[in-house]
Design an enzyme around this catalytic site. Structure first.
Site, PDB file in Angstrom:
ATOM      1  N   HIS A   1     -23.251  41.349  25.782  1.00  0.00           N
ATOM      2  CA  HIS A   1     -23.171  41.743  24.470  1.00  0.00           C
ATOM      3  C   HIS A   1     -24.555  41.326  23.816  1.00  0.00           C
ATOM      4  O   HIS A   1     -25.443  42.210  23.366  1.00  0.00           O
ATOM      5  CB  HIS A   1     -22.043  40.838  23.555  1.00  0.00           C
ATOM      6  CG  HIS A   1     -20.770  41.449  24.340  1.00  0.00           C
ATOM      7  ND1 HIS A   1     -20.421  42.505  24.185  1.00  0.00           N
ATOM      8  CD2 HIS A   1     -19.684  40.546  25.003  1.00  0.00           C
ATOM      9  CE1 HIS A   1     -19.068  42.575  24.686  1.00  0.00           C
ATOM     10  NE2 HIS A   1     -18.858  41.297  25.087  1.00  0.00           N
TER      11      HIS A   1
HETATM   12  C1  BDR Z   1     -19.238  38.769  20.584  1.00  0.00           C
HETATM   13  O1  BDR Z   1     -18.342  37.945  20.721  1.00  0.00           O
HETATM   14  C2  BDR Z   1     -18.829  36.727  21.233  1.00  0.00           C
HETATM   15  O2  BDR Z   1     -17.646  36.081  21.863  1.00  0.00           O
HETATM   16  C3  BDR Z   1     -19.980  37.096  22.069  1.00  0.00           C
HETATM   17  O3  BDR Z   1     -20.873  35.827  21.925  1.00  0.00           O
HETATM   18  C4  BDR Z   1     -20.418  38.223  21.189  1.00  0.00           C
HETATM   19  O4  BDR Z   1     -21.526  37.765  20.105  1.00  0.00           O
HETATM   20  C5  BDR Z   1     -18.643  40.132  21.342  1.00  0.00           C
HETATM   21  O5  BDR Z   1     -17.707  40.721  20.709  1.00  0.00           O
END
Ligand code: BDR
Ligand code: CA
Length: 313
Positions: A242
């Protein structure tokens, strides 16, 4: 000339890889500071994790601040089930020796923006939007001075990951996200629609490990840990990656496509709270407040990430 950025984050293995990617790219990006926010785990653990990462990258001079310990209006929801109890399970990193800055992270964001030429500082947000919302509430004049907010958050076509309709960062603080989405500063969103395309396949992880330096070896251990949960959940060839897409977009915008459209966040419904509603087809007359990215080039992204990790200690 390099672009000045502040990274607001809740590291998080994928946040950590994003920070490494930024610190590995000094020709393009000048990381002014890193601000921790409550999210994947609690605020102080996230701040400790950020301090570990600047040391891992050999950049202990980059200051780390702590911001808000909970969302604007809700109890904190965390994600140890994905990231482990430390938020950064996987590598065995030493306790950091760089200090946490004394100034509150929200004041650091305000003072930095107010003290710089308008339009020269980009905010990169990798976690819930609490700190940015608080800064906008405390000093509304910052809105006109932010070059751009580039955020990992939200989803439309892929809908949700923490609930059926909400992405984690937006779900944790939907009121904070609402303040940010309405602030008037230019916003680019990297939603799940993009990050679900950027998968850490076994081949890509093996190439990361083969780099052989401390940073890439640690990044490999981090992603190997955090992918366990996602692989079981999605059954894909690799877990989605992500937060590094935020930094990749700053470095190589041509890897991504999307369009300018309205994005609003649901704050009232119990069923769909935290949902980001993107008017991707322009069926309303609402203000086109977001550059909403929908697709990313995974091959190009990994080529960039591996090239940059190889430059670190
Ligand atoms: C986001 O949620 C967090 O757990 C990750 O770091 C990322 O920023 C993805 O949905
Ligand atoms: Ca994050």
């Amino acid at each position: 000339m390099s672009r000045k950025i502040i990274i607001d984050t809740d590291p998080g293995q994928d946040d950590a890889v994003a920070i490494l990617l930024a610190l590995a790219s000094p020709e393009e990006l000048e990381v002014l500071g890193i601000v921790a926010v409550a999210g994947n785990v609690g605020l102080h653990q996230n701040a400790t994790n950020a301090r570990k990462i600047v040391e891992l990258a050999g950049r202990p001079e980059v200051p780390v601040y702590a911001g808000c310990s909970r969302p604007l209006r809700r109890a904190l929801v965390t994600a140890e089930h994905v990231h482990g109890e430390t938020g950064l399970n996987g590598p065995d990193l030493p306790a950091p020796s760089v200090p946490l800055q004394a100034q509150h992270g929200v004041d650091y964001i305000i003072d930095t923006l107010m003290g710089a030429e308008p339009g020269t500082i980009t905010l990169c947000t990798l976690g819930p939007l609490t700190n940015i919302a608080m800064a906008l509430i405390k000093q509304p004049a910052i809105a006109g001075r932010i070059a751009e907010i580039v955020m990992m958050g939200g989803a439309y076509f892929e809908v949700g990951n923490i609930t059926p309709t909400a992405e984690f960062n937006i779900y944790v603080d939907p009121e904070g996200a609402d303040v940010v989405l309405r602030c008037g500063a230019p916003i680019t969103m990297l939603p799940l629609d993009v990050t679900h395309q950027i998968q850490s396949t076994p081949e890509r992880l093996a190439a990361m490990l083969a780099i052989g330096n401390n940073s890439a070896t640690a990044a490999h251990a981090m992603l190997t840990f955090s992918e366990t949960f996602d692989l079981a959940k999605y059954g894909w060839a690799g877990a989605p990656l992500h937060d590094p897409t935020v930094i990749a977009w700053l470095l190589r915008p041509e890897l991504f496509t999307g369009r300018q459209c309205n994005v609003a966040v649901e704050t009232a419904s119990e069923l769909t709270v935290g949902m980001t509603v993107a008017d991707y087809w322009h069926v309303t007359g609402r203000d086109r407040n977001v550059n909403y990215l929908r697709n990313g080039d995974a091959e190009g992204f990994y080529a960039l990430l591996l090239d940059r990790l190889a430059r670190l200690p």
